[in-house]
Enzyme design. Structure first.
Site, short mmCIF file in Angstrom:
data_model
loop_
_atom_site.label_atom_id
_atom_site.label_comp_id
_atom_site.label_asym_id
_atom_site.label_seq_id
_atom_site.Cartn_x
_atom_site.Cartn_y
_atom_site.Cartn_z
N HIS A 1 -5.70 1.23 -4.17
CA HIS A 1 -4.87 1.00 -2.53
C HIS A 1 -4.11 -0.13 -3.37
O HIS A 1 -4.98 -0.98 -4.11
CB HIS A 1 -4.95 1.00 -1.50
CG HIS A 1 -6.52 -0.34 -1.73
ND1 HIS A 1 -6.65 -0.60 -0.19
CD2 HIS A 1 -7.69 -0.28 -2.12
CE1 HIS A 1 -7.73 -1.40 -0.12
NE2 HIS A 1 -8.45 -1.52 -1.65
N CYS B 1 0.54 -0.82 0.02
CA CYS B 1 -0.23 0.29 -0.41
C CYS B 1 0.57 1.27 0.38
O CYS B 1 0.24 2.42 -0.37
CB CYS B 1 -1.06 -0.06 1.09
SG CYS B 1 -0.67 -0.92 2.64
N HIS C 1 -2.93 0.79 6.67
CA HIS C 1 -3.03 0.98 5.48
C HIS C 1 -3.55 2.20 4.78
O HIS C 1 -3.83 3.05 5.49
CB HIS C 1 -4.34 0.01 5.27
CG HIS C 1 -4.66 -0.32 4.12
ND1 HIS C 1 -3.97 -1.12 3.17
CD2 HIS C 1 -5.39 0.10 2.62
CE1 HIS C 1 -3.66 -0.96 1.92
NE2 HIS C 1 -5.54 -0.77 1.34
#
Length: 188
Positions: A159, A96, A147
């Site tokens: 993402h 990510c 994240h």
């Protein structure tokens, strides 16, 4: 003649879909860094050109494009690239924060490489002020934040989600993501 053309178009679109889902690996790109603008096309031809078309996007007097939209658009270009822990290159895969780092670097903007460092970068943004290019942070592991994604504007974000996934678009208003959202940052 028309049914034959329709059949050809359908077969071509099926082949395209099969290629996209067949596990093809994207070709590697150069190391992140500022990209030089291509030289303007000065070849005479029948296409009329305006002076603004010959200027780089950020040149004085040139066409201005929203930098957040440019970041979001580039992030979208990597949909389908596989997830790879520690990955920061489209040829190998992204995690990510590697996706964020790479997209920003390709736009001449250098940011930290980890989720925790990114979360401390730039001012916090209220959810109702979210715009394309903002970073959205989530708690997916019990450690906050864990994240990050790039907002597309509206409710979408792109993402690299997990070890079994690939770069994709999700919606912030789904139960899973809205319940895990811990902040939004704008990197200016």
């Amino acid at each position: 003649m028309r049914p034959l053309l329709l059949a050809i178009v359908l077969l071509a679109s099926m082949f395209t879909v099969a290629c996209a889902t067949g596990g093809a690996v994207p070709q590697p790109f150069p190391t992140p860094g500022p990209r030089p603008f291509p030289a303007p096309d000065t070849t005479p031809g029948p296409v009329a050109r305006t002076p603004a078309q010959d200027l780089p996007l950020d040149a004085p007097g040139g066409i201005s494009i929203d930098p957040g939209r440019a970041l979001a658009g580039m992030a979208l270009a990597y949909r389908g690239v596989p997830y790879r822990t520690g990955g920061a290159d489209p040829g190998e895969g992204f995690d990510c924060s590697g996706l964020v780092w790479y997209v920003f670097a390709q736009n001449g903007r250098f940011v930290p490489r980890t989720v925790a460092e990114l979360f401390r970068t730039g001012p916090a943004v209220e959810g109702n002020e979210l715009r394309a290019g903002d970073l959205v942070f989530f708690n997916t592991t019990g450690v906050s934040p864990s994240h990050v994604g790039i907002a597309l504007g509206g409710e979408g974000f792109v993402h690299a989600p997990s070890t079994t996934g690939e770069v994709r678009v999700e919606r912030l208003d789904t139960r899973y993501w809205s319940g895990r959202l811990v902040g939004v940052r704008r990197i200016e």
